[in-house]
Enzyme design. Structure first.
Site: not given
Ligand code: B16
Ligand code: MG
Length: 213
Positions: A8, A10
């Site tokens: 993953d 984030d």
């Molecule tokens: P974006 P991951 C996720 O990343 C985040 O944890 C989540 O907080 C966020 O809303 C989502 O990506 C979408 O991100 O707005 O940049 O498209 O943890 O799956 O790497």
């Molecule tokens: Mg994450």
């Protein structure tokens, strides 16, 4: 035997959660309410539009569906201002070293993230060429806890799901890994990541035997 490791982004490779929080908090204040770091915990691993729904619920606001894309776009514009300034220093401690260790042991490496901004983050942190496969929010139709993101990554790596392990910081991500038939190592607190097969606090001094199952 585990042949592929899916990360993953984030909360596992980089800590962009604080930038998501700053941008969501700014949107909430513009809408007239306060969005706290505790509220932000509910957004981890959740897609952008689903995150907006949670934020609106916290604020007790129920705008027309037609107004929601503009709100999400406004938040994303602020978020982009933060991530466009990211540097390699923001890679979480020990991750790059652990990925190098996995690669030198012959393991394949993929990224499996809900984010549609992954390429900017990877570019800014110098990680764009590290992964054998990158599956981000632009490639999937169904958000975590649907396993689509991780199944695509396994297919890219030419591996069966049972040959892959997922590293995740979010409950929705752990469920996605399990629904895809994969083991999952939680990155964070055992009390939060109860469903994970193993939990580590982070990657400092992580050993290759971590992926022994
Ligand atoms: P974006 P991951 C996720 O990343 C985040 O944890 C989540 O907080 C966020 O809303 C989502 O990506 C979408 O991100 O707005 O940049 O498209 O943890 O799956 O790497
Ligand atoms: Mg994450």
């Amino acid at each position: 035997m585990i042949k592929g490791c899916i990360f993953d982004l984030d909360g596992v490779v980089v800590d962009t959660a604080r930038y998501h929080f700053l941008a969501w908090n700014r949107l909430a204040r513009q809408l007239g309410f306060e969005f706290t770091e505790d509220h932000n915990e509910r957004l981890k691993g959740v897609s952008r539009m689903a995150s907006l729904e949670i934020l609106l619920e916290v604020g007790g606001l129920f705008p027309d569906d037609s107004e929601k894309p503009a709100l999400a776009a406004q938040k994303n514009q602020w978020y982009l201002q933060y991530i466009e300034k990211m540097t390699p220093d923001e890679i979480l401690p020990g991750v790059a070293q652990f990925i190098s260790l996995l690669k030198s042991s012959g393991k394949k490496i993929a990224l499996g993230t809900a984010s549609k901004n992954a390429s900017i983050i990877l570019q800014q942190t110098g990680l764009l060429t590290v992964f054998d496969s990158i599956v981000d929010g632009n490639r999937v139709t169904n958000a975590k806890p649907d396993p689509e993101v991780f199944l695509l990554a396994a297919a890219d790596l030419n591996l069966n799901p049972m040959e892959c392990v997922v590293f995740e910081d979010a409950i929705a991500g752990i469920e996605a890994a399990h629904r895809g038939g994969m083991k999952c190592i939680g990155v964070g607190h055992p009390s939060t990541l109860l469903q994970a097969d193993k939990v580590i606090p982070g990657f400092i001094n992580a050993d290759i035997h971590l992926i022994d199952f």
